[in-house]
Design an enzyme around this catalytic site. Structure first.
Site, short mmCIF file in Angstrom:
data_model
loop_
_atom_site.label_atom_id
_atom_site.label_comp_id
_atom_site.label_asym_id
_atom_site.label_seq_id
_atom_site.Cartn_x
_atom_site.Cartn_y
_atom_site.Cartn_z
N GLU A 1 1.10 -1.21 0.16
CA GLU A 1 0.14 0.00 -0.02
C GLU A 1 0.83 1.17 0.01
O GLU A 1 1.91 1.20 0.94
CB GLU A 1 -0.93 0.01 1.26
CG GLU A 1 -1.95 -0.99 1.39
CD GLU A 1 -3.51 -0.49 0.51
OE1 GLU A 1 -3.41 0.65 0.03
OE2 GLU A 1 -4.31 -1.12 0.55
N ARG B 1 -17.16 -0.98 3.60
CA ARG B 1 -16.34 -1.93 3.01
C ARG B 1 -17.28 -2.97 2.24
O ARG B 1 -18.45 -3.04 2.87
CB ARG B 1 -15.35 -2.63 3.93
CG ARG B 1 -14.51 -1.48 4.71
CD ARG B 1 -13.40 -1.08 3.88
NE ARG B 1 -12.50 -2.11 3.38
CZ ARG B 1 -11.47 -2.45 4.06
NH1 ARG B 1 -11.43 -1.92 5.18
NH2 ARG B 1 -10.63 -3.37 3.75
N LEU B 2 -16.80 -3.66 1.27
CA LEU B 2 -17.46 -4.65 0.73
C LEU B 2 -17.33 -5.99 1.43
O LEU B 2 -16.54 -6.12 2.31
CB LEU B 2 -16.79 -4.83 -0.70
CG LEU B 2 -16.57 -3.59 -1.56
CD1 LEU B 2 -15.91 -3.93 -3.07
CD2 LEU B 2 -18.04 -3.21 -1.87
N TRP C 1 -16.52 -9.46 1.38
CA TRP C 1 -15.77 -10.39 0.45
C TRP C 1 -15.87 -11.75 0.37
O TRP C 1 -15.05 -12.65 0.68
CB TRP C 1 -14.06 -9.99 1.28
CG TRP C 1 -13.70 -8.74 1.08
CD1 TRP C 1 -14.29 -7.60 0.64
CD2 TRP C 1 -12.34 -8.39 1.09
NE1 TRP C 1 -13.57 -6.34 0.48
CE2 TRP C 1 -12.32 -6.77 0.93
CE3 TRP C 1 -10.95 -8.73 1.53
CZ2 TRP C 1 -11.22 -5.99 1.24
CZ3 TRP C 1 -10.17 -7.90 1.86
CH2 TRP C 1 -9.94 -6.37 1.47
N ASP D 1 -8.68 -6.16 -7.39
CA ASP D 1 -8.12 -5.28 -6.45
C ASP D 1 -7.01 -6.24 -5.58
O ASP D 1 -7.07 -7.32 -5.52
CB ASP D 1 -9.40 -4.73 -5.54
CG ASP D 1 -8.69 -3.65 -4.65
OD1 ASP D 1 -7.63 -2.90 -5.02
OD2 ASP D 1 -9.72 -2.93 -3.87
N GLU E 1 -1.08 -7.06 -3.16
CA GLU E 1 0.07 -6.54 -2.53
C GLU E 1 0.17 -7.09 -1.11
O GLU E 1 0.98 -6.73 -0.40
CB GLU E 1 0.31 -5.15 -2.67
CG GLU E 1 -0.71 -4.30 -2.12
CD GLU E 1 -1.81 -3.91 -3.01
OE1 GLU E 1 -2.89 -4.25 -2.69
OE2 GLU E 1 -1.77 -3.87 -4.20
N ASP F 1 -5.32 4.07 -4.86
CA ASP F 1 -6.15 5.24 -3.94
C ASP F 1 -5.65 6.39 -3.67
O ASP F 1 -5.26 6.79 -2.46
CB ASP F 1 -6.39 4.23 -2.75
CG ASP F 1 -7.07 3.02 -2.67
OD1 ASP F 1 -7.65 2.92 -3.99
OD2 ASP F 1 -7.06 2.13 -1.87
#
Length: 665
Positions: free
Chosen positions: A137, A285-286, A288, A390, A393, A457
């Protein structure tokens, strides 16, 4: 290419097409090896990386044996490194099993410029700085002198710095018209701070160091894209307008209708929340668990079919993790598809108020299951035409993998494995070049699989290291390495500590997006706190006009898309790619060429109504909005009110009539 190894009185030299790259002597060796003990700890995609260096030895003594270089600390001691010349590469072999650190110094010119390093957000010309290369990030603010970065660091260790990137790659291009690539996935660092050499550090002995040379920058970029892979042309449906990002449940469809009625050209509806949502302190937030949530989107499959009949595609969202309170987690865990922790249990990653397992893509069965059962069946067969792929990392450095490899060596490769999983799913349905997924994470080889990058982002502001201007740098740096298609969230994404979008920011971002391969909006991490495209009549009208400009330029963009597939040239290009004789273009990162014929200089600072632009020498340029002509070779200042970003076209362009038509929109 002619790679030549020659002995000298003091040692040896290595040149490529007459360009000196290595100069070795006992007094000034160019190879070093050693040992180190590293510590790599992850906190929600950000890494604290430290190294306790035990040994760093210059390999002062060199013996040349044909095409081999045998290196030792001094004469009479056993060799520690053997290098073999093979084609355009240096093939390395360590003779000492204790060695886990490697350094090479490449000869540099005082006035040399260097680009690449993957996708860089703060600095396009890398000269003068050190760049650690580790996928992570990038952090919030990315500037240790700013208040927002300080608050992010104090709150959640989330501030970041200039070198942090989702997509590192140990490859650079030099203004001396050569490129160097290190074939390794280990942590590495490019250090360009010395005026006489570039130093490359790798926490392993790399397999190879590949060298490329060409008489022009364009040919060099073609070589690199041929090496790393080329994307197919953009899907035909992309050219019809913007992809509108809404995550508002069934209300998304109503809002889309209103936006179309306002004149917005729409080619896709992108609903991240097609899988459902969960509220968190960070924002919405989604959920998942990668399948349609019929509670949030009743009858979604039929809705998608209705949109398709109107020429609008539906896009979703997926990432390589599964939340532990979802049904797919249980299925994957029962099949032993997850990355494991040191104790052999499923490794659970804290994503902030929920935990997930990481599907182990080094397990062929797990990769095939995710590709077929999740992306193939639950997404493509369901009717999705694209998605945000998405993350990528977040692989920790201390987990156990099915293939037995050290996670420290797999971490940087993870985004490429993730891209391959997505690409195989698309190919399995015969939709390569038709289905469109976009990624932020990357590493060497991702170009072969990922058809479109997005810049991740950014903060919802004009900040120097995390705002609108960083998107241009990201497109230019990654584009030189074969990533032809790049775009960003219109209006930015990250809204924290009271930092929210302004109408001006959204409109300026939309102006830039109209001159990029794909226009796509995003509501951000805090949709209710931030202005949206349909939340202000002036903003919506402006955005509608920008989508008209994008569609108007589609004939030109199609030629660039085809050229990218055939030659690997990026759509957004640094000015020097077509004006290499003009060295004043070498450090410009806040304007770009859109193909060879358009020069785009977005407004990237708040409250600006004029833009100062450097126009490359040797070309006559025409200001798109006024028709005024300018001779290149100097800086000019033009008015750039909202709706008229500083854009110029070559006076002799074959698309001149198309560009002149922009004045009528």
């Amino acid at each position: 290419m002619d790679m030549r190894l020659e002995t000298t009185q003091a040692g040896f030299t290595l040149s490529l097409d007459g360009r000196l790259l290595l100069r070795h002597s006992a007094a000034a060796p160019c190879f070093f090896v050693g040992r180190g003990n590293d510590s790599i700890e992850m906190h929600r995609g950000r890494f604290e990386i430290e190294d306790r260096l035990v040994e760093r030895c210059p390999l002062a003594h060199a013996e040349i044996d044909g095409e081999r270089i045998v290196l030792a600390v001094m004469k009479g001691q056993p060799p520690r490194l053997v290098i073999r010349l093979e084609g355009n590469a240096l093939v390395l072999q360590t003779v000492d099993s204790t060695v886990n650190r490697f350094w090479i110094r490449v000869a540099a010119d005082q006035d040399e410029h260097v680009w690449g390093g993957g996708e860089q957000f703060s600095y396009f010309d890398l000269r003068g700085r050190r760049f650690p290369l580790w996928s992570s990030e990038p952090g919030v603010g990315r500037d240790k002198t700013t208040e927002i970065t300080f608050k992010a660091d104090v709150t959640d260790k989330a501030g970041g710095d200039y070198y942090h990137t989702y997509y590192p790659q140990p490859t650079y291009l030099s203004s001396a018209r050569y490129a160097l690539h290190v074939a390794t996935s280990a942590f590495s660092a490019f250090d360009f701070r010395d005026r006489s050499f570039h130093e490359i550090e790798v926490w392993a002995v790399p397999e190879r160091i590949e060298l490329f040379a060409a008489p022009s920058f364009i040919e060099l970029v073609e070589m690199l894209s041929g090496r790393f892979g080329r994307q197919p042309p953009l899907p035909e449906w992309v050219y019809n307008g913007a992809i509108i990002g809404l995550k508002d449940g069934t209300n998304s469809f109503k809002r889309l209708v209103k936006m179309r009625e306002a004149g917005v050209k729409v080619t896709g509806l992108w609903c991240e929340d097609w899988v459902g949502i969960r509220p968190t302190a960070f924002g919405a937030r989604l959920f998942w668990n990668w399948q349609a949530n019929e509670t949030r989107y009743p009858g979604l499959r039929q809705r998608i079919a209705e949109l398709n009949s109107e020429g609008i595609r539906f896009l979703g969202y997926v990432n390589p993790h599964l939340c532990d309170d979802g049904a797919l987690f249980k299925e994957a865990e029962a099949a032993d598809y997850f990355v494991r922790d040191a104790s052999g249990r499923t490794a659970l990653i804290d994503f902030g108020e929920f935990h997930c397992g990481i599907v182990d893509f080094t397990n062929p069965d797990a990769a095939a299951w995710f590709s077929e059962e999740i992306i193939g069946v639950r997404m493509l067969d369901y009717g999705l035409s694209g998605w945000m792929a998405d993350f990528g990392e977040y692989l920790p450095a201390d987990v156990r993998l099915a293939n037995g490899m050290d996670a420290k060596l797999m971490h940087n490769q993870w985004p490429t494995l993730w891209a391959e999983v997505n690409a195989k799913a698309v190919a399995s349905r015969g939709k390569t070049g038709e289905g469109l997924f976009f990624m932020r994470a990357g590493f060497t080889g991702v170009q072969k699989y990922c058809p479109l990058l997005w810049a991740g982002d950014q903060s919802v502001d004009f900040s120097r290291h995390d705002g609108l201007v960083t998107v241009m740098c990201a497109a230019l740096s990654s584009g030189l390495l074969g990533n032809a298609f790049h775009h960003s969230d219109i209006g930015g994404y990250t809204s924290l500590f009271g930092n929210v979008r302004t109408p001006e920011l959204i409109m300026r971002w939309a102006e830039m997006a109209a001159f990029s391969p794909v226009m796509r909006s995003h509501e951000g991490n805090r949709p209710r706190d931030n202005l949206q495209l349909d939340g202000d009549a002036v903003v919506l009208q402006h955005f509608a006009r920008m989508t008209e400009i994008y569609v108007h330029l589609a004939p030109y963009l199609k030629t660039l898309s085809l050229e990218a597939a055939q030659r690997g040239l990026p759509v957004q290009r640094p000015l020097f790619l077509h004006h290499e004789a003009d060295r004043r273009t070498y450090t410009i990162q806040d304007s770009y060429l859109y193909g060879p014929d358009l020069l785009v200089a977005p407004i990237w600072q708040a409250s600006q109504e004029q833009r100062t632009v450097y126009l490359p020498a040797g070309t006559s340029w025409v200001h798109v909005w006024t028709g005024q002509s300018f001779s290149g070779g100097d800086k000019i200042t033009v008015d750039a009110p909202l709706g008229q970003p500083a854009v110029f076209h070559r006076a002799d362009s074959a698309f001149g009539s198309l560009f002149r038509g922009l004045r009528e929109i």
